[in-house]
Design a protein around this motif. Structure first.
Motif, PDB file in Angstrom:
ATOM      1  N   ALA A 151       0.813  -1.212   0.000  1.00  0.00           N
ATOM      2  CA  ALA A 151       0.000   0.000   0.000  1.00  0.00           C
ATOM      3  C   ALA A 151       0.848   1.265   0.000  1.00  0.00           C
ATOM      4  CB  ALA A 151      -0.925  -0.004   1.214  1.00  0.00           C
ATOM      5  N   ARG A 152       0.384   2.268  -0.738  1.00  0.00           N
ATOM      6  CA  ARG A 152       0.971   3.605  -0.667  1.00  0.00           C
ATOM      7  C   ARG A 152       0.215   4.420   0.370  1.00  0.00           C
ATOM      8  NH1 ARG A 152       4.147   6.143  -4.353  1.00  0.00           N
ATOM      9  NH2 ARG A 152       4.353   7.502  -2.542  1.00  0.00           N
ATOM     10  N   GLY A 205      10.075   8.287   7.798  1.00  0.00           N
ATOM     11  CA  GLY A 205      10.370   7.306   6.761  1.00  0.00           C
ATOM     12  C   GLY A 205       9.294   7.054   5.741  1.00  0.00           C
ATOM     13  N   VAL A 206       8.250   7.893   5.702  1.00  0.00           N
ATOM     14  CA  VAL A 206       7.157   7.706   4.745  1.00  0.00           C
ATOM     15  C   VAL A 206       7.061   8.924   3.832  1.00  0.00           C
ATOM     16  CG1 VAL A 206       4.662   7.424   4.458  1.00  0.00           C
ATOM     17  CG2 VAL A 206       5.848   6.240   6.319  1.00  0.00           C
ATOM     18  N   GLU A 207       7.095   8.703   2.543  1.00  0.00           N
ATOM     19  CA  GLU A 207       6.919   9.774   1.561  1.00  0.00           C
ATOM     20  C   GLU A 207       5.485   9.683   1.043  1.00  0.00           C
ATOM     21  OE1 GLU A 207       7.416  13.080  -0.397  1.00  0.00           O
ATOM     22  OE2 GLU A 207       9.089  12.214   0.717  1.00  0.00           O
ATOM     23  N   ASP A 222       6.291  -1.665   6.257  1.00  0.00           N
ATOM     24  CA  ASP A 222       6.045  -1.869   4.829  1.00  0.00           C
ATOM     25  C   ASP A 222       6.021  -0.549   4.075  1.00  0.00           C
ATOM     26  OD1 ASP A 222       5.906  -4.599   5.060  1.00  0.00           O
ATOM     27  OD2 ASP A 222       3.729  -4.661   5.226  1.00  0.00           O
ATOM     28  N   LEU A 223       5.595   0.528   4.747  1.00  0.00           N
ATOM     29  CA  LEU A 223       5.499   1.823   4.111  1.00  0.00           C
ATOM     30  C   LEU A 223       6.871   2.466   3.935  1.00  0.00           C
ATOM     31  CD1 LEU A 223       2.426   3.206   6.073  1.00  0.00           C
ATOM     32  CD2 LEU A 223       2.431   2.169   3.813  1.00  0.00           C
ATOM     33  N   TRP A 224       7.833   2.082   4.747  1.00  0.00           N
ATOM     34  CA  TRP A 224       9.166   2.674   4.650  1.00  0.00           C
ATOM     35  C   TRP A 224       9.842   2.376   3.312  1.00  0.00           C
ATOM     36  CZ3 TRP A 224      11.093   0.521   9.977  1.00  0.00           C
ATOM     37  CH2 TRP A 224      10.475   1.227  11.010  1.00  0.00           C
ATOM     38  N   SER A 225       9.492   1.265   2.699  1.00  0.00           N
ATOM     39  CA  SER A 225      10.188   0.865   1.471  1.00  0.00           C
ATOM     40  C   SER A 225      10.015   1.870   0.351  1.00  0.00           C
ATOM     41  CB  SER A 225       9.688  -0.503   0.998  1.00  0.00           C
ATOM     42  OG  SER A 225       8.303  -0.438   0.659  1.00  0.00           O
TER      43      SER A 225
END
Length: 222
Positions: A2-3, A21-23, A216-219
């Motif tokens: 998920a974005r 860590g989330v864009e 998972d969102l950090w990726s």
């Protein structure tokens, strides 16, 4: 995977997420906040008001995504967005039995600070997270974080200078914690990120309820 879509134009909220860590993709909702608050009526609890407003913002953006309307010029590339979590927020200060949003004018800001100096208030931030996958809303979770703010007593000279910057006019409660207003906050009790505008601990909890891990969102930033 998920974005993260932020249903807010707040640079402070975006900065908190980026530092964590989330864009995020950014899409501002088109809801009429004043009309929603008015519909709730004077008997609504303060935490209910901010939560309902956060839900309205997140649902507006989620419905747009579910309908395939993701051409957001200048707000991030959302083309082909098939799996995302939309997060909406709304913050207000509850002090002296009154719920306060953005003051918007210098006169109102000055009046509020005259009442806030040397006192404490609760900064309430409603949060709503909605998971959209393949054009369908598959989950929603919401909640409110409360942080007690102890206001200092700025001198007339410092308050005049602060008001002249325009910073407190367009923020909930007429102050910031992460900007010039931080000089006039003696201490807080609670989550500092929620005072800035988006509470990371609460968002983590809401996403966990939707089956989404923060890591998972950090990726998306790597």
């Amino acid at each position: 995977m998920a974005r993260f879509v932020l249903a807010s134009a707040s640079p402070a909220r975006r900065a908190v997420l980026r530092a964590a860590g989330v864009e995020p993709l950014v899409r501002v909702s088109g809801v009429d906040e004043e009309a929603i608050a008015e519909d709730l009526g004077p008997g609504a609890y303060p935490d209910e008001v901010v939560t309902v407003l956060a839900q309205a913002k997140a649902r507006w953006v989620a419905e747009e995504i579910a309908g395939g309307r993701t051409e957001w010029a200048g707000e991030g590339n959302a083309a082909g967005l098939t799996d995302c979590v939309v997060v909406g927020c709304d913050s207000m200060l509850f002090i002296g039995g009154e719920l306060q949003g953005k003051p918007l004018t210098t006169d109102v800001t000055r009046q509020r600070w005259a009442r806030m100096m040397g006192r404490t208030g609760d900064l309430l931030t409603g949060h709503c997270a909605i998971h959209v996958r393949d054009g369908v809303v598959v989950g929603e979770a919401s909640g409110c974080s409360t942080t007690t703010v102890h206001f200092g007593d700025p001198s007339d000279e410092d308050l005049d200078a602060y008001l002249a910057t325009g910073e407190p006019l367009n923020v909930a409660g007429a102050f910031t914690l992460d900007g010039l207003g931080g000089w006039f906050i003696d201490r807080i009790e609670g989550d500092p990120s929620s005072v800035i505008g988006i509470g990371l601990p609460l968002v983590r909890s809401l996403l966990a309820r939707l089956g989404i891990s923060i890591s998972d969102l950090w990726s998306h930033t790597r």
